[in-house]
Design a protein around this motif. Structure first.
Motif, PDB file in Angstrom:
ATOM      1  N   TRP A 123      42.210  10.535 -30.883  1.00  0.00           N
ATOM      2  CA  TRP A 123      41.864   9.478 -31.835  1.00  0.00           C
ATOM      3  C   TRP A 123      40.349   9.302 -31.871  1.00  0.00           C
ATOM      4  CZ3 TRP A 123      46.040   9.261 -28.516  1.00  0.00           C
ATOM      5  CH2 TRP A 123      47.292   9.210 -29.131  1.00  0.00           C
ATOM      6  N   GLU A 125      38.544   9.654 -35.046  1.00  0.00           N
ATOM      7  CA  GLU A 125      38.032   9.392 -36.400  1.00  0.00           C
ATOM      8  C   GLU A 125      37.176   8.133 -36.423  1.00  0.00           C
ATOM      9  OE1 GLU A 125      39.572   8.854 -41.025  1.00  0.00           O
ATOM     10  OE2 GLU A 125      41.023   9.239 -39.413  1.00  0.00           O
ATOM     11  N   GLU A 126      37.641   7.076 -35.765  1.00  0.00           N
ATOM     12  CA  GLU A 126      36.889   5.822 -35.773  1.00  0.00           C
ATOM     13  C   GLU A 126      35.544   5.986 -35.062  1.00  0.00           C
ATOM     14  OE1 GLU A 126      37.617   3.128 -37.463  1.00  0.00           O
ATOM     15  OE2 GLU A 126      39.378   4.193 -38.236  1.00  0.00           O
ATOM     16  N   ALA A 130      31.962   5.379 -36.785  1.00  0.00           N
ATOM     17  CA  ALA A 130      30.980   4.465 -36.187  1.00  0.00           C
ATOM     18  C   ALA A 130      29.629   5.133 -35.994  1.00  0.00           C
ATOM     19  CB  ALA A 130      31.507   3.943 -34.848  1.00  0.00           C
TER      20      ALA A 130
END
Length: 463
Positions: A123, A125-126, A130
Protein backbone atom coordinates in the motif's frame (compact mmCIF):
# COMPACT_ATOMS: atom_id res chain seq x y z
CA UNK A 1 33.51 -20.21 16.82
CA UNK A 2 33.41 -17.01 18.86
CA UNK A 3 35.92 -14.18 18.88
CA UNK A 4 37.07 -15.43 22.28
CA UNK A 5 37.76 -18.83 20.74
CA UNK A 6 39.76 -17.16 17.97
CA UNK A 7 41.83 -15.13 20.38
CA UNK A 8 42.82 -18.16 22.48
CA UNK A 9 43.11 -20.85 19.81
CA UNK A 10 46.62 -21.61 18.55
CA UNK A 11 47.42 -19.88 15.27
CA UNK A 12 47.49 -22.06 12.17
CA UNK A 13 49.88 -21.36 9.32
CA UNK A 14 48.21 -19.57 6.42
CA UNK A 15 49.12 -20.34 2.85
CA UNK A 16 52.78 -19.41 2.40
CA UNK A 17 52.07 -16.79 -0.24
CA UNK A 18 53.90 -13.65 -1.23
CA UNK A 19 52.13 -10.32 -1.44
CA UNK A 20 51.86 -10.67 -5.21
CA UNK A 21 50.36 -14.15 -4.87
CA UNK A 22 47.79 -12.86 -2.39
CA UNK A 23 46.95 -10.16 -4.91
CA UNK A 24 46.49 -12.68 -7.71
CA UNK A 25 44.24 -14.88 -5.56
CA UNK A 26 42.15 -11.88 -4.54
CA UNK A 27 41.81 -10.77 -8.16
CA UNK A 28 40.91 -14.28 -9.36
CA UNK A 29 38.22 -14.50 -6.68
CA UNK A 30 36.93 -11.04 -7.58
CA UNK A 31 36.56 -11.61 -11.35
CA UNK A 32 33.38 -13.74 -11.27
CA UNK A 33 31.95 -11.50 -8.55
CA UNK A 34 32.55 -8.46 -10.76
CA UNK A 35 30.92 -10.28 -13.67
CA UNK A 36 27.84 -11.20 -11.64
CA UNK A 37 27.52 -7.62 -10.37
CA UNK A 38 27.67 -6.30 -13.95
CA UNK A 39 25.09 -8.88 -15.06
CA UNK A 40 22.78 -7.77 -12.25
CA UNK A 41 23.15 -4.18 -13.37
CA UNK A 42 22.40 -5.24 -16.95
CA UNK A 43 19.08 -6.64 -15.71
CA UNK A 44 18.17 -3.28 -14.21
CA UNK A 45 19.09 -1.49 -17.43
CA UNK A 46 16.97 -3.97 -19.43
CA UNK A 47 13.95 -3.27 -17.22
CA UNK A 48 14.42 0.48 -17.67
CA UNK A 49 14.85 0.32 -21.45
CA UNK A 50 11.87 -1.98 -22.07
CA UNK A 51 9.51 -0.01 -19.84
CA UNK A 52 10.70 3.16 -21.57
CA UNK A 53 9.78 1.59 -24.91
CA UNK A 54 6.37 0.62 -23.56
CA UNK A 55 5.15 3.75 -21.81
CA UNK A 56 6.62 6.84 -20.15
CA UNK A 57 4.20 6.60 -17.21
CA UNK A 58 5.18 2.97 -16.64
CA UNK A 59 8.86 3.93 -16.69
CA UNK A 60 8.33 6.77 -14.21
CA UNK A 61 6.26 4.54 -11.89
CA UNK A 62 8.79 1.70 -12.00
CA UNK A 63 11.66 4.11 -11.33
CA UNK A 64 9.81 5.48 -8.30
CA UNK A 65 8.79 2.05 -7.01
CA UNK A 66 12.17 0.40 -7.48
CA UNK A 67 13.92 3.30 -5.74
CA UNK A 68 11.77 2.72 -2.64
CA UNK A 69 12.16 -1.05 -2.88
CA UNK A 70 15.94 -0.76 -3.25
CA UNK A 71 16.32 1.42 -0.15
CA UNK A 72 14.43 -1.15 1.93
CA UNK A 73 16.09 -4.17 0.34
CA UNK A 74 19.62 -2.83 0.77
CA UNK A 75 19.16 -2.60 4.56
CA UNK A 76 17.93 -6.20 4.72
CA UNK A 77 20.86 -7.26 2.56
CA UNK A 78 23.15 -6.31 5.43
CA UNK A 79 22.14 -9.51 7.24
CA UNK A 80 23.11 -11.52 4.17
CA UNK A 81 26.44 -9.70 3.90
CA UNK A 82 27.14 -10.54 7.54
CA UNK A 83 27.14 -14.24 6.64
CA UNK A 84 30.13 -13.87 4.32
CA UNK A 85 32.95 -13.02 6.77
CA UNK A 86 31.70 -15.39 9.48
CA UNK A 87 31.46 -18.32 7.05
CA UNK A 88 34.89 -17.53 5.62
CA UNK A 89 36.43 -17.43 9.09
CA UNK A 90 34.67 -20.57 10.29
CA UNK A 91 35.49 -22.52 7.10
CA UNK A 92 39.18 -21.64 7.38
CA UNK A 93 39.12 -22.74 11.03
CA UNK A 94 37.54 -26.06 9.96
CA UNK A 95 34.29 -25.38 11.82
CA UNK A 96 31.58 -26.77 9.49
CA UNK A 97 28.97 -26.57 12.26
CA UNK A 98 29.48 -22.81 12.59
CA UNK A 99 29.21 -22.41 8.82
CA UNK A 100 25.83 -24.13 8.92
CA UNK A 101 24.61 -22.24 12.00
CA UNK A 102 25.39 -18.75 10.72
CA UNK A 103 24.05 -19.45 7.22
CA UNK A 104 20.78 -20.80 8.62
CA UNK A 105 20.40 -17.74 10.86
CA UNK A 106 21.23 -15.46 7.94
CA UNK A 107 18.21 -17.00 6.20
CA UNK A 108 16.13 -16.53 9.35
CA UNK A 109 17.15 -12.88 9.66
CA UNK A 110 16.28 -12.25 6.02
CA UNK A 111 12.86 -13.85 6.34
CA UNK A 112 12.06 -11.95 9.55
CA UNK A 113 13.06 -8.72 7.82
CA UNK A 114 10.93 -9.53 4.76
CA UNK A 115 7.93 -10.40 6.96
CA UNK A 116 8.13 -6.92 8.50
CA UNK A 117 8.73 -4.86 5.35
CA UNK A 118 6.92 -6.64 2.51
CA UNK A 119 3.35 -5.90 3.75
CA UNK A 120 3.80 -2.09 3.88
CA UNK A 121 4.99 -2.15 0.26
CA UNK A 122 1.54 -3.42 -0.74
CA UNK A 123 0.00 0.00 0.00
CA UNK A 124 2.28 2.74 -1.30
CA UNK A 125 -0.01 4.81 -3.52
CA UNK A 126 -0.80 7.24 -0.71
CA UNK A 127 2.91 7.57 0.09
CA UNK A 128 3.73 8.41 -3.52
CA UNK A 129 0.88 10.93 -3.66
CA UNK A 130 2.14 12.56 -0.45
CA UNK A 131 5.53 12.90 -2.13
CA UNK A 132 3.92 14.95 -4.87
CA UNK A 133 3.74 12.31 -7.61
CA UNK A 134 1.04 12.35 -10.30
CA UNK A 135 -1.97 10.09 -9.52
CA UNK A 136 -1.34 7.85 -12.55
CA UNK A 137 2.29 7.34 -11.57
CA UNK A 138 1.40 6.68 -7.92
CA UNK A 139 -1.23 4.09 -8.84
CA UNK A 140 1.08 2.32 -11.29
CA UNK A 141 3.89 2.34 -8.73
CA UNK A 142 1.68 0.58 -6.19
CA UNK A 143 0.54 -1.94 -8.83
CA UNK A 144 4.19 -2.74 -9.54
CA UNK A 145 5.12 -3.16 -5.88
CA UNK A 146 2.13 -5.37 -5.08
CA UNK A 147 3.89 -8.00 -7.19
CA UNK A 148 7.56 -7.06 -7.05
CA UNK A 149 7.64 -6.62 -3.26
CA UNK A 150 7.38 -10.39 -2.88
CA UNK A 151 10.75 -10.65 -4.64
CA UNK A 152 12.30 -9.57 -1.33
CA UNK A 153 11.76 -13.10 0.06
CA UNK A 154 13.68 -15.06 -2.62
CA UNK A 155 15.95 -12.05 -3.13
CA UNK A 156 17.25 -12.16 0.44
CA UNK A 157 17.56 -15.97 0.27
CA UNK A 158 19.67 -15.54 -2.86
CA UNK A 159 21.79 -12.86 -1.13
CA UNK A 160 22.51 -15.19 1.80
CA UNK A 161 23.44 -17.99 -0.57
CA UNK A 162 25.69 -15.62 -2.55
CA UNK A 163 27.50 -14.76 0.68
CA UNK A 164 27.77 -18.43 1.67
CA UNK A 165 29.15 -19.50 -1.73
CA UNK A 166 31.46 -16.49 -2.03
CA UNK A 167 32.93 -17.20 1.40
CA UNK A 168 33.70 -20.77 0.30
CA UNK A 169 35.11 -19.41 -2.99
CA UNK A 170 32.45 -21.07 -5.17
CA UNK A 171 31.94 -17.96 -7.27
CA UNK A 172 31.60 -19.31 -10.82
CA UNK A 173 28.02 -20.37 -10.12
CA UNK A 174 27.22 -16.78 -9.11
CA UNK A 175 28.45 -15.47 -12.44
CA UNK A 176 26.70 -18.05 -14.60
CA UNK A 177 23.43 -17.99 -12.69
CA UNK A 178 23.25 -14.18 -12.91
CA UNK A 179 24.10 -14.20 -16.61
CA UNK A 180 21.35 -16.79 -17.15
CA UNK A 181 18.94 -14.62 -15.16
CA UNK A 182 19.83 -11.57 -17.25
CA UNK A 183 18.95 -13.41 -20.46
CA UNK A 184 15.74 -14.92 -19.05
CA UNK A 185 14.73 -11.57 -17.58
CA UNK A 186 15.05 -9.87 -20.98
CA UNK A 187 12.97 -12.57 -22.67
CA UNK A 188 10.29 -12.59 -19.98
CA UNK A 189 10.08 -8.80 -19.99
CA UNK A 190 9.70 -8.81 -23.77
CA UNK A 191 6.89 -11.34 -23.52
CA UNK A 192 4.95 -9.99 -20.55
CA UNK A 193 5.36 -6.22 -20.93
CA UNK A 194 4.39 -6.10 -24.62
CA UNK A 195 2.28 -9.26 -24.93
CA UNK A 196 4.62 -11.04 -27.33
CA UNK A 197 4.74 -14.78 -28.17
CA UNK A 198 1.13 -15.31 -27.10
CA UNK A 199 1.63 -13.87 -23.59
CA UNK A 200 -0.84 -11.33 -22.19
CA UNK A 201 0.17 -7.65 -22.44
CA UNK A 202 0.69 -6.74 -18.79
CA UNK A 203 2.82 -3.60 -19.03
CA UNK A 204 4.36 -2.61 -15.71
CA UNK A 205 2.85 -5.68 -14.01
CA UNK A 206 4.70 -7.84 -16.53
CA UNK A 207 8.00 -6.26 -15.49
CA UNK A 208 7.13 -6.96 -11.84
CA UNK A 209 6.32 -10.61 -12.58
CA UNK A 210 9.63 -10.96 -14.44
CA UNK A 211 11.57 -9.50 -11.48
CA UNK A 212 9.82 -11.80 -8.99
CA UNK A 213 10.38 -14.83 -11.23
CA UNK A 214 14.09 -14.13 -11.67
CA UNK A 215 14.63 -13.65 -7.94
CA UNK A 216 12.89 -16.96 -7.23
CA UNK A 217 14.83 -18.73 -9.99
CA UNK A 218 18.21 -17.61 -8.68
CA UNK A 219 17.32 -18.47 -5.08
CA UNK A 220 16.32 -22.01 -6.09
CA UNK A 221 19.39 -22.43 -8.33
CA UNK A 222 21.84 -21.36 -5.60
CA UNK A 223 20.18 -23.45 -2.88
CA UNK A 224 20.18 -26.56 -5.11
CA UNK A 225 23.82 -25.96 -6.04
CA UNK A 226 24.83 -25.58 -2.39
CA UNK A 227 23.02 -28.75 -1.34
CA UNK A 228 24.47 -30.82 -4.18
CA UNK A 229 28.03 -29.48 -4.33
CA UNK A 230 28.60 -28.77 -0.63
CA UNK A 231 26.66 -31.51 1.19
CA UNK A 232 29.13 -31.50 4.09
CA UNK A 233 27.51 -28.30 5.40
CA UNK A 234 23.99 -29.81 5.41
CA UNK A 235 22.33 -26.40 5.33
CA UNK A 236 18.74 -27.61 5.70
CA UNK A 237 19.49 -29.61 8.83
CA UNK A 238 17.21 -28.34 11.61
CA UNK A 239 16.49 -25.25 9.50
CA UNK A 240 13.27 -24.64 11.43
CA UNK A 241 15.03 -24.41 14.81
CA UNK A 242 16.14 -20.99 16.07
CA UNK A 243 19.77 -20.48 17.05
CA UNK A 244 19.53 -17.31 19.12
CA UNK A 245 23.27 -16.88 19.60
CA UNK A 246 24.05 -16.87 15.89
CA UNK A 247 20.91 -14.93 15.01
CA UNK A 248 22.13 -12.25 17.41
CA UNK A 249 25.56 -12.28 15.81
CA UNK A 250 24.07 -11.90 12.31
CA UNK A 251 21.93 -9.02 13.57
CA UNK A 252 24.87 -7.27 15.28
CA UNK A 253 27.09 -7.55 12.21
CA UNK A 254 24.41 -7.14 9.57
CA UNK A 255 22.46 -4.14 10.83
CA UNK A 256 25.48 -1.78 10.63
CA UNK A 257 26.32 -3.11 7.15
CA UNK A 258 22.78 -2.45 5.92
CA UNK A 259 22.66 1.00 7.51
CA UNK A 260 26.07 1.89 6.02
CA UNK A 261 24.77 0.95 2.57
CA UNK A 262 21.63 2.99 3.22
CA UNK A 263 23.71 6.01 4.25
CA UNK A 264 25.78 5.81 1.07
CA UNK A 265 22.76 5.22 -1.17
CA UNK A 266 20.95 8.09 0.52
CA UNK A 267 23.96 10.35 -0.08
CA UNK A 268 23.72 9.85 -3.85
CA UNK A 269 19.95 10.34 -3.76
CA UNK A 270 20.39 13.60 -1.86
CA UNK A 271 23.02 14.86 -4.29
CA UNK A 272 20.60 14.18 -7.13
CA UNK A 273 18.00 16.32 -5.37
CA UNK A 274 20.50 19.15 -4.91
CA UNK A 275 21.57 19.02 -8.56
CA UNK A 276 17.88 19.10 -9.49
CA UNK A 277 17.62 22.49 -7.76
CA UNK A 278 20.05 23.84 -10.37
CA UNK A 279 18.03 22.73 -13.38
CA UNK A 280 16.94 19.94 -15.70
CA UNK A 281 20.10 19.96 -17.83
CA UNK A 282 22.52 19.54 -14.89
CA UNK A 283 20.23 16.86 -13.42
CA UNK A 284 20.20 14.92 -16.70
CA UNK A 285 23.99 15.17 -16.90
CA UNK A 286 24.28 14.07 -13.27
CA UNK A 287 22.11 11.02 -13.96
CA UNK A 288 24.20 10.04 -16.97
CA UNK A 289 27.52 10.48 -15.16
CA UNK A 290 26.21 8.54 -12.18
CA UNK A 291 25.04 5.70 -14.42
CA UNK A 292 28.48 5.46 -16.08
CA UNK A 293 30.37 5.56 -12.80
CA UNK A 294 27.98 3.01 -11.27
CA UNK A 295 28.94 0.49 -13.95
CA UNK A 296 32.63 1.11 -13.26
CA UNK A 297 31.96 0.85 -9.52
CA UNK A 298 30.90 -2.80 -9.92
CA UNK A 299 34.60 -3.58 -10.33
CA UNK A 300 35.32 -2.07 -6.93
CA UNK A 301 32.38 -3.87 -5.31
CA UNK A 302 33.69 -7.21 -6.62
CA UNK A 303 37.18 -6.49 -5.32
CA UNK A 304 35.73 -5.48 -1.94
CA UNK A 305 33.70 -8.69 -1.72
CA UNK A 306 36.79 -10.75 -2.51
CA UNK A 307 38.73 -8.84 0.16
CA UNK A 308 36.03 -9.67 2.71
CA UNK A 309 36.40 -13.37 1.97
CA UNK A 310 40.21 -13.38 1.98
CA UNK A 311 40.37 -11.29 5.17
CA UNK A 312 37.84 -13.60 6.83
CA UNK A 313 39.96 -16.59 5.96
CA UNK A 314 43.05 -14.92 7.39
CA UNK A 315 41.09 -14.27 10.58
CA UNK A 316 40.11 -17.95 10.69
CA UNK A 317 43.81 -18.85 10.61
CA UNK A 318 44.74 -16.02 12.98
CA UNK A 319 47.45 -15.02 10.52
CA UNK A 320 48.06 -11.30 10.86
CA UNK A 321 50.89 -11.31 8.33
CA UNK A 322 48.63 -12.71 5.64
CA UNK A 323 45.88 -10.26 6.59
CA UNK A 324 48.27 -7.35 6.15
CA UNK A 325 49.33 -8.63 2.72
CA UNK A 326 45.68 -9.07 1.72
CA UNK A 327 44.95 -5.51 2.83
CA UNK A 328 47.91 -4.13 0.90
CA UNK A 329 46.99 -6.12 -2.21
CA UNK A 330 43.38 -5.00 -2.04
CA UNK A 331 44.30 -1.33 -1.75
CA UNK A 332 46.74 -1.57 -4.67
CA UNK A 333 44.21 -3.36 -6.90
CA UNK A 334 41.55 -0.78 -6.06
CA UNK A 335 43.78 2.21 -6.76
CA UNK A 336 45.18 0.76 -10.00
CA UNK A 337 41.78 -0.26 -11.41
CA UNK A 338 40.12 3.01 -10.38
CA UNK A 339 43.06 4.98 -11.77
CA UNK A 340 42.83 3.24 -15.14
CA UNK A 341 39.08 3.86 -15.31
CA UNK A 342 39.66 7.49 -14.36
CA UNK A 343 42.19 7.88 -17.19
CA UNK A 344 39.58 6.58 -19.64
CA UNK A 345 37.03 9.10 -18.31
CA UNK A 346 39.55 11.93 -18.77
CA UNK A 347 40.81 10.81 -22.18
CA UNK A 348 37.50 9.99 -23.92
CA UNK A 349 34.53 11.23 -21.86
CA UNK A 350 32.27 12.29 -24.74
CA UNK A 351 31.23 8.83 -26.05
CA UNK A 352 30.07 7.77 -22.57
CA UNK A 353 27.84 10.82 -22.18
CA UNK A 354 26.54 11.26 -25.73
CA UNK A 355 25.37 7.62 -25.88
CA UNK A 356 22.62 8.50 -23.39
CA UNK A 357 21.27 11.59 -25.19
CA UNK A 358 18.96 11.67 -28.21
CA UNK A 359 20.87 13.21 -31.17
CA UNK A 360 17.79 15.32 -31.99
CA UNK A 361 17.30 16.66 -28.47
CA UNK A 362 17.78 20.46 -28.51
CA UNK A 363 19.43 20.31 -25.06
CA UNK A 364 21.93 17.66 -26.21
CA UNK A 365 24.91 20.05 -26.40
CA UNK A 366 24.40 21.43 -22.89
CA UNK A 367 23.79 18.00 -21.35
CA UNK A 368 26.88 16.51 -23.01
CA UNK A 369 29.10 19.45 -21.99
CA UNK A 370 27.95 19.26 -18.35
CA UNK A 371 28.23 15.46 -18.32
CA UNK A 372 31.80 15.64 -19.61
CA UNK A 373 32.80 18.01 -16.80
CA UNK A 374 31.27 15.62 -14.25
CA UNK A 375 33.07 12.62 -15.72
CA UNK A 376 36.33 14.53 -15.38
CA UNK A 377 35.59 14.86 -11.68
CA UNK A 378 34.59 11.19 -11.64
CA UNK A 379 38.22 10.31 -12.34
CA UNK A 380 39.07 11.56 -8.84
CA UNK A 381 35.78 10.33 -7.44
CA UNK A 382 36.54 6.76 -8.62
CA UNK A 383 39.78 6.55 -6.63
CA UNK A 384 38.39 7.73 -3.28
CA UNK A 385 35.21 5.66 -3.71
CA UNK A 386 37.31 2.58 -4.52
CA UNK A 387 39.43 3.08 -1.40
CA UNK A 388 36.47 3.53 0.94
CA UNK A 389 34.61 0.47 -0.36
CA UNK A 390 37.81 -1.62 -0.16
CA UNK A 391 38.28 -0.47 3.44
CA UNK A 392 34.71 -1.49 4.24
CA UNK A 393 35.31 -4.91 2.66
CA UNK A 394 38.45 -5.52 4.72
CA UNK A 395 36.75 -4.39 7.93
CA UNK A 396 33.79 -6.67 7.28
CA UNK A 397 36.21 -9.53 6.73
CA UNK A 398 37.45 -9.18 10.30
CA UNK A 399 33.84 -8.67 11.51
CA UNK A 400 34.29 -4.99 12.40
CA UNK A 401 31.08 -3.23 11.29
CA UNK A 402 29.70 -1.03 14.09
CA UNK A 403 32.34 1.70 14.32
CA UNK A 404 32.88 1.75 10.52
CA UNK A 405 29.15 2.48 10.13
CA UNK A 406 29.52 5.55 12.37
CA UNK A 407 32.69 6.73 10.59
CA UNK A 408 31.05 6.33 7.18
CA UNK A 409 27.85 8.13 8.22
CA UNK A 410 29.85 11.06 9.62
CA UNK A 411 31.91 11.28 6.43
CA UNK A 412 28.92 11.06 4.09
CA UNK A 413 26.36 13.22 5.86
CA UNK A 414 28.18 15.57 8.25
CA UNK A 415 31.05 16.35 5.86
CA UNK A 416 30.21 15.30 2.29
CA UNK A 417 26.65 16.68 2.08
CA UNK A 418 27.43 20.13 3.57
CA UNK A 419 30.58 20.36 1.42
CA UNK A 420 28.53 19.59 -1.69
CA UNK A 421 25.98 22.25 -0.79
CA UNK A 422 28.59 24.91 0.00
CA UNK A 423 30.63 24.23 -3.13
CA UNK A 424 27.58 23.88 -5.36
CA UNK A 425 25.60 26.94 -4.23
CA UNK A 426 27.38 29.60 -2.10
CA UNK A 427 30.64 28.96 -3.99
CA UNK A 428 28.73 28.96 -7.29
CA UNK A 429 30.27 25.79 -8.77
CA UNK A 430 26.90 24.20 -9.55
CA UNK A 431 26.73 20.48 -10.27
CA UNK A 432 30.54 20.24 -10.29
CA UNK A 433 30.58 21.63 -6.75
CA UNK A 434 28.06 19.04 -5.58
CA UNK A 435 30.26 16.30 -7.04
CA UNK A 436 33.31 17.78 -5.34
CA UNK A 437 31.37 17.42 -2.09
CA UNK A 438 30.98 13.71 -2.91
CA UNK A 439 34.74 13.48 -3.39
CA UNK A 440 35.33 15.17 -0.03
CA UNK A 441 32.89 12.92 1.84
CA UNK A 442 34.03 9.68 0.25
CA UNK A 443 37.68 10.70 0.57
CA UNK A 444 37.30 11.33 4.29
CA UNK A 445 35.50 7.99 4.65
CA UNK A 446 38.41 6.27 2.88
CA UNK A 447 40.97 7.87 5.19
CA UNK A 448 39.07 7.12 8.39
CA UNK A 449 38.12 3.56 7.46
CA UNK A 450 41.63 2.65 6.28
CA UNK A 451 43.02 4.18 9.48
CA UNK A 452 40.61 2.01 11.47
CA UNK A 453 41.72 -1.12 9.64
CA UNK A 454 45.47 -0.52 9.78
CA UNK A 455 45.58 0.89 13.32
CA UNK A 456 43.33 -1.67 14.99
CA UNK A 457 41.40 -4.23 12.99
CA UNK A 458 44.42 -5.72 11.24
CA UNK A 459 45.77 -6.79 14.63
CA UNK A 460 43.96 -10.11 14.88
CA UNK A 461 45.00 -10.69 18.48
CA UNK A 462 43.27 -7.46 19.49
CA UNK A 463 40.16 -7.93 17.34
Amino acid sequence: MTQADLSTAPAKPFEALTRAQHGRKLFALALPLIGSNLAQMAMNVTDTVMLGWYDVTALAAATLATSLYFLIFIVGSGFAWAVMPVVATAAEAGDAVMVRRVTRMGLWAGMIYAAVFVPPLMWTEEIFLALGQEPQVAAAGEAYLRIAAWAMVPGLVAMVMRSFLSALEHTAILLWSTLGMAVCNALLNYALIFGNWGAPELGIRGAAIASLSMAALQAVALVVYALRKLPEYDLVRRLWRPDWEELGRVARLGAPIGLTSLAEGGLFTATGIMVGWIGAVPLAAHGIALQVTSVAFMIQVGLSQAATVRAGRALGRRDETALRMIGQSGVVLSVVSAGLIGLVFVAIPEPFVSAFVDPDDPARGAVVATGISLLMLAALFQVVDALQVMALGLLRGVQDTGVPMVLAAISYWLIGMPAGYLLGFPAGLGAAGVWLGLVVGLGLAAVMLLWRFWSRSVRIGAA
